[in-house]
Design a protein around this motif. Structure first.
Motif, PDB file in Angstrom:
ATOM      1  N   ILE A  28       0.800  -1.220   0.000  1.00  0.00           N
ATOM      2  CA  ILE A  28       0.000   0.000   0.000  1.00  0.00           C
ATOM      3  C   ILE A  28       0.840   1.280   0.000  1.00  0.00           C
ATOM      4  CG2 ILE A  28      -0.281   0.013   2.521  1.00  0.00           C
ATOM      5  CD1 ILE A  28      -2.854   1.083  -0.206  1.00  0.00           C
ATOM      6  N   GLU A  29       1.963   1.296   0.699  1.00  0.00           N
ATOM      7  CA  GLU A  29       2.764   2.522   0.696  1.00  0.00           C
ATOM      8  C   GLU A  29       3.317   2.799  -0.699  1.00  0.00           C
ATOM      9  OE1 GLU A  29       6.405   4.844   3.010  1.00  0.00           O
ATOM     10  OE2 GLU A  29       5.555   2.993   3.863  1.00  0.00           O
ATOM     11  N   ARG A  30       3.750   1.743  -1.385  1.00  0.00           N
ATOM     12  CA  ARG A  30       4.268   1.918  -2.742  1.00  0.00           C
ATOM     13  C   ARG A  30       3.204   2.495  -3.658  1.00  0.00           C
ATOM     14  NH1 ARG A  30       5.919  -3.528  -5.510  1.00  0.00           N
ATOM     15  NH2 ARG A  30       3.682  -3.615  -5.990  1.00  0.00           N
ATOM     16  N   SER A  31       1.986   1.956  -3.613  1.00  0.00           N
ATOM     17  CA  SER A  31       0.927   2.438  -4.508  1.00  0.00           C
ATOM     18  C   SER A  31       0.520   3.865  -4.154  1.00  0.00           C
ATOM     19  CB  SER A  31      -0.280   1.495  -4.462  1.00  0.00           C
ATOM     20  OG  SER A  31      -0.869   1.464  -3.179  1.00  0.00           O
ATOM     21  N   ILE A  32       0.437   4.177  -2.859  1.00  0.00           N
ATOM     22  CA  ILE A  32       0.072   5.537  -2.444  1.00  0.00           C
ATOM     23  C   ILE A  32       1.098   6.552  -2.930  1.00  0.00           C
ATOM     24  CG2 ILE A  32      -0.019   7.055  -0.423  1.00  0.00           C
ATOM     25  CD1 ILE A  32      -1.602   4.883   1.012  1.00  0.00           C
ATOM     26  N   ARG A  33       2.354   6.212  -2.836  1.00  0.00           N
ATOM     27  CA  ARG A  33       3.396   7.164  -3.244  1.00  0.00           C
ATOM     28  C   ARG A  33       3.371   7.416  -4.753  1.00  0.00           C
ATOM     29  NH1 ARG A  33       6.134   9.053   0.793  1.00  0.00           N
ATOM     30  NH2 ARG A  33       6.375   7.860   2.725  1.00  0.00           N
ATOM     31  N   THR A  34       2.875   6.462  -5.552  1.00  0.00           N
ATOM     32  CA  THR A  34       2.748   6.732  -6.993  1.00  0.00           C
ATOM     33  C   THR A  34       1.633   7.727  -7.266  1.00  0.00           C
ATOM     34  OG1 THR A  34       1.199   4.913  -7.560  1.00  0.00           O
ATOM     35  CG2 THR A  34       3.562   4.383  -7.499  1.00  0.00           C
ATOM     36  N   VAL A  35       0.625   7.779  -6.387  1.00  0.00           N
ATOM     37  CA  VAL A  35      -0.429   8.800  -6.512  1.00  0.00           C
ATOM     38  C   VAL A  35       0.125  10.158  -6.095  1.00  0.00           C
ATOM     39  CG1 VAL A  35      -2.713   9.523  -5.739  1.00  0.00           C
ATOM     40  CG2 VAL A  35      -2.248   7.103  -6.117  1.00  0.00           C
ATOM     41  N   LEU A  36       0.859  10.182  -5.005  1.00  0.00           N
ATOM     42  CA  LEU A  36       1.413  11.440  -4.505  1.00  0.00           C
ATOM     43  C   LEU A  36       2.415  12.065  -5.470  1.00  0.00           C
ATOM     44  CD1 LEU A  36       2.005  10.421  -0.776  1.00  0.00           C
ATOM     45  CD2 LEU A  36       0.131  11.823  -1.672  1.00  0.00           C
ATOM     46  N   ALA A  89     -19.061   6.940  -3.742  1.00  0.00           N
ATOM     47  CA  ALA A  89     -20.199   7.563  -3.072  1.00  0.00           C
ATOM     48  C   ALA A  89     -19.766   8.646  -2.087  1.00  0.00           C
ATOM     49  CB  ALA A  89     -21.024   6.499  -2.340  1.00  0.00           C
ATOM     50  N   HIS A  90     -18.516   8.568  -1.613  1.00  0.00           N
ATOM     51  CA  HIS A  90     -18.003   9.558  -0.654  1.00  0.00           C
ATOM     52  C   HIS A  90     -17.087  10.579  -1.343  1.00  0.00           C
ATOM     53  CE1 HIS A  90     -19.479   6.616   2.263  1.00  0.00           C
ATOM     54  NE2 HIS A  90     -19.407   7.577   3.173  1.00  0.00           N
ATOM     55  N   SER A  91     -17.234  10.709  -2.650  1.00  0.00           N
ATOM     56  CA  SER A  91     -16.439  11.685  -3.406  1.00  0.00           C
ATOM     57  C   SER A  91     -17.363  12.513  -4.277  1.00  0.00           C
ATOM     58  CB  SER A  91     -15.391  10.974  -4.268  1.00  0.00           C
ATOM     59  OG  SER A  91     -16.011  10.247  -5.326  1.00  0.00           O
ATOM     60  N   THR A  92     -16.807  13.568  -4.878  1.00  0.00           N
ATOM     61  CA  THR A  92     -17.615  14.446  -5.725  1.00  0.00           C
ATOM     62  C   THR A  92     -17.002  14.718  -7.092  1.00  0.00           C
ATOM     63  OG1 THR A  92     -16.551  16.412  -4.778  1.00  0.00           O
ATOM     64  CG2 THR A  92     -18.558  15.620  -3.697  1.00  0.00           C
ATOM     65  N   SER A  93     -15.793  14.285  -7.336  1.00  0.00           N
ATOM     66  CA  SER A  93     -15.087  14.642  -8.569  1.00  0.00           C
ATOM     67  C   SER A  93     -15.764  14.075  -9.811  1.00  0.00           C
ATOM     68  CB  SER A  93     -13.643  14.149  -8.504  1.00  0.00           C
ATOM     69  OG  SER A  93     -12.927  14.814  -7.497  1.00  0.00           O
ATOM     70  N   ARG A  94     -15.556  14.748 -10.941  1.00  0.00           N
ATOM     71  CA  ARG A  94     -16.185  14.353 -12.204  1.00  0.00           C
ATOM     72  C   ARG A  94     -15.546  13.122 -12.829  1.00  0.00           C
ATOM     73  NH1 ARG A  94     -16.852  19.325 -16.255  1.00  0.00           N
ATOM     74  NH2 ARG A  94     -17.984  17.695 -17.393  1.00  0.00           N
ATOM     75  N   LEU A  95     -14.273  12.881 -12.506  1.00  0.00           N
ATOM     76  CA  LEU A  95     -13.551  11.749 -13.084  1.00  0.00           C
ATOM     77  C   LEU A  95     -13.028  10.852 -11.970  1.00  0.00           C
ATOM     78  CD1 LEU A  95     -11.505  13.612 -15.857  1.00  0.00           C
ATOM     79  CD2 LEU A  95     -13.683  12.406 -16.114  1.00  0.00           C
ATOM     80  N   ILE A  96     -13.060   9.542 -12.228  1.00  0.00           N
ATOM     81  CA  ILE A  96     -12.685   8.538 -11.229  1.00  0.00           C
ATOM     82  C   ILE A  96     -11.436   7.806 -11.701  1.00  0.00           C
ATOM     83  CG2 ILE A  96     -13.433   6.443 -10.038  1.00  0.00           C
ATOM     84  CD1 ILE A  96     -16.371   7.410 -10.735  1.00  0.00           C
ATOM     85  N   ALA A  97     -10.397   7.839 -10.872  1.00  0.00           N
ATOM     86  CA  ALA A  97      -9.139   7.158 -11.177  1.00  0.00           C
ATOM     87  C   ALA A  97      -8.931   6.065 -10.136  1.00  0.00           C
ATOM     88  CB  ALA A  97      -7.976   8.144 -11.172  1.00  0.00           C
ATOM     89  N   LEU A  98      -9.038   4.822 -10.550  1.00  0.00           N
ATOM     90  CA  LEU A  98      -8.916   3.686  -9.645  1.00  0.00           C
ATOM     91  C   LEU A  98      -7.497   3.125  -9.685  1.00  0.00           C
ATOM     92  CD1 LEU A  98     -12.226   1.922 -10.724  1.00  0.00           C
ATOM     93  CD2 LEU A  98     -11.884   3.288  -8.660  1.00  0.00           C
ATOM     94  N   LEU A  99      -7.026   2.678  -8.539  1.00  0.00           N
ATOM     95  CA  LEU A  99      -5.707   2.057  -8.463  1.00  0.00           C
ATOM     96  C   LEU A  99      -5.791   0.858  -7.534  1.00  0.00           C
ATOM     97  CD1 LEU A  99      -2.667   2.009  -9.066  1.00  0.00           C
ATOM     98  CD2 LEU A  99      -2.338   3.596  -7.158  1.00  0.00           C
ATOM     99  N   ASP A 100      -5.424  -0.323  -8.037  1.00  0.00           N
ATOM    100  CA  ASP A 100      -5.364  -1.504  -7.182  1.00  0.00           C
ATOM    101  C   ASP A 100      -4.217  -1.361  -6.198  1.00  0.00           C
ATOM    102  OD1 ASP A 100      -7.492  -2.502  -8.562  1.00  0.00           O
ATOM    103  OD2 ASP A 100      -6.406  -4.130  -9.544  1.00  0.00           O
ATOM    104  N   GLN A 101      -4.364  -1.958  -5.035  1.00  0.00           N
ATOM    105  CA  GLN A 101      -3.408  -1.745  -3.949  1.00  0.00           C
ATOM    106  C   GLN A 101      -1.996  -2.237  -4.261  1.00  0.00           C
ATOM    107  OE1 GLN A 101      -5.110  -3.968  -0.682  1.00  0.00           O
ATOM    108  NE2 GLN A 101      -4.399  -5.933  -1.476  1.00  0.00           N
ATOM    109  N   ASP A 102      -1.859  -3.173  -5.195  1.00  0.00           N
ATOM    110  CA  ASP A 102      -0.530  -3.690  -5.516  1.00  0.00           C
ATOM    111  C   ASP A 102      -0.001  -3.185  -6.859  1.00  0.00           C
ATOM    112  OD1 ASP A 102      -2.470  -5.103  -6.850  1.00  0.00           O
ATOM    113  OD2 ASP A 102      -1.697  -7.100  -6.352  1.00  0.00           O
TER     114      ASP A 102
END
Length: 345
Positions: A28-36, A89-102
């Motif tokens: 999870i830390e690796r995937s989160i840092r690619t978003v950051l 459901a807990h977001s409001t943005s117009r576009l959705i970017a999904l990332l699997d945890q691994d």
């Protein structure tokens, strides 16, 4: 006078980045840092802890203290489809970017995927997706531009092809319009495997357009312990098979290839491949499940193929004996099995 972001020349499209976390402390830390590290930062960043028990949520909490953009939500375990829907459901943005945890994004992932939306020259643009690199569990590259190595069609233009083969649209490589996502009813929460194919084929069938970028903007980690090889995936595959078979019918067009036939043949071949893999790995549980799934699928095949399929399945049952596996050798089993598949086709 207040100047809006659109008037100021900024994109009118907001983006939410979503990671569904379930016992993914290793990744999870690796995937989160690619978003950051994105050159175009997401406007919202949500990680959903789907009932983890391995300490992954604590890692997210630590990172959230360092980076205020991270928002951690928690829920009881309900599967990846449920977690993704919960985050949307807990977001409001117009576009959705999904990332699997691994998996992970390259730094220009969002920046490149958002461009076709911003161009505004597509009617009902539902999603944009890119090629991706195939990696091992440690993120080490095995294959560059994996999708271009495969026979699937990109972008998607033919429903018959979408029904006859896996879509190979990876959520981690996609950017989805919220309007389209909501229009088709979000992810089917019965599915914990094939939920991606199910979503994108429903988007296509509902008339939403798609754009494919033939360059790798993310990486996909595939390994023995990944969800692609889990028993849950096998169970979900059969739910998806029956859903497709029931939802798609063009019997009123007899001169066209029949969708139900295409679907039944596709899943027969897929499960037959699992049987081959079970024989090679000498995995009795996978073997028994594959046999049961084949027995379930065979009645859906065209009448003329059912008898031949049953004969071949009875022949394959002889492979259950471990001493026979030892005597004949795995490679002879695979060769004999593929001859049967070719005759069936």
């Amino acid at each position: 006078m207040t100047v809006t972001s659109e008037a100021a020349g900024e994109s009118p499209y907001s983006v939410v980045a979503i990671i569904a976390l379930y016992n993914g402390a290793e990744f999870i830390e690796r995937s989160i840092r690619t978003v950051l590290s994105q050159t175009r930062k997401p406007d919202e960043f949500i990680v959903v802890d789907d009932g983890s028990t391995d300490g992954g949520a604590a890692i997210v909490e630590r990172l959230a203290e360092e980076h205020s953009s991270i928002r951690l939500l928690k829920k009881e375990n309900g599967g990846q489809s449920s977690a993704r829907n919960f985050a949307v459901a807990h977001s409001t943005s117009r576009l959705i970017a999904l990332l699997d945890q691994d998996d992970g994004w390259y730094p220009n992932h969002i920046e490149e995927l958002i461009k076709p939306f911003e161009a505004g020259d597509r009617f009902k643009l539902g999603w944009v997706y890119s090629d991706l690199d195939e990696c091992d569990r440690f993120g080490r590259v095995r294959n560059r531009c994996m999708l271009q190595m495969l026979p699937q069609e990109h972008p998607k233009t033919q429903l018959a092809r979408c029904l006859s083969e896996d879509m190979f649209i990876l959520p981690s490589a996609s950017l989805i319009a919220r309007e389209a996502f909501e229009d088709v009813g979000r992810f089917d929460e019965r599915l914990s495997g094939y939920e991606d194919d199910d979503l994108f084929i429903r988007l296509f069938y509902a008339g939403w357009d798609n754009v494919f970028l033939p360059k790798s903007l993310s990486y996909w980690c595939i390994y023995t312990g990944s969800t692609s090889y889990s028993p849950r995936m096998a169970r979900s595959r059969m739910i998806y098979f029956e859903k497709l078979y029931n939802d798609f019918d063009n019997s009123d067009m007899p001169l066209m290839p029949q969708w139900k036939t295409i679907i039944a043949q596709r899943f027969y071949m897929t499960v037959f491949g699992e049987l081959q893999r079970a024989a090679m790995l000498r995995d009795r549980a996978l073997y028994d499940r594959s046999v049961a799934d084949l027995q379930h699928i065979i009645p859906f095949l065209p009448q003329g193929m059912q008898r031949r399929a049953r004969i071949r399945l009875r022949a394959l049952r002889s492979f259950e004996r471990s001493q026979f596996l030892e005597r004949i050798g795995v490679f002879r089993i695979m060769r004999a099995g593929w001859r049967m598949v070719l005759r069936l086709r």
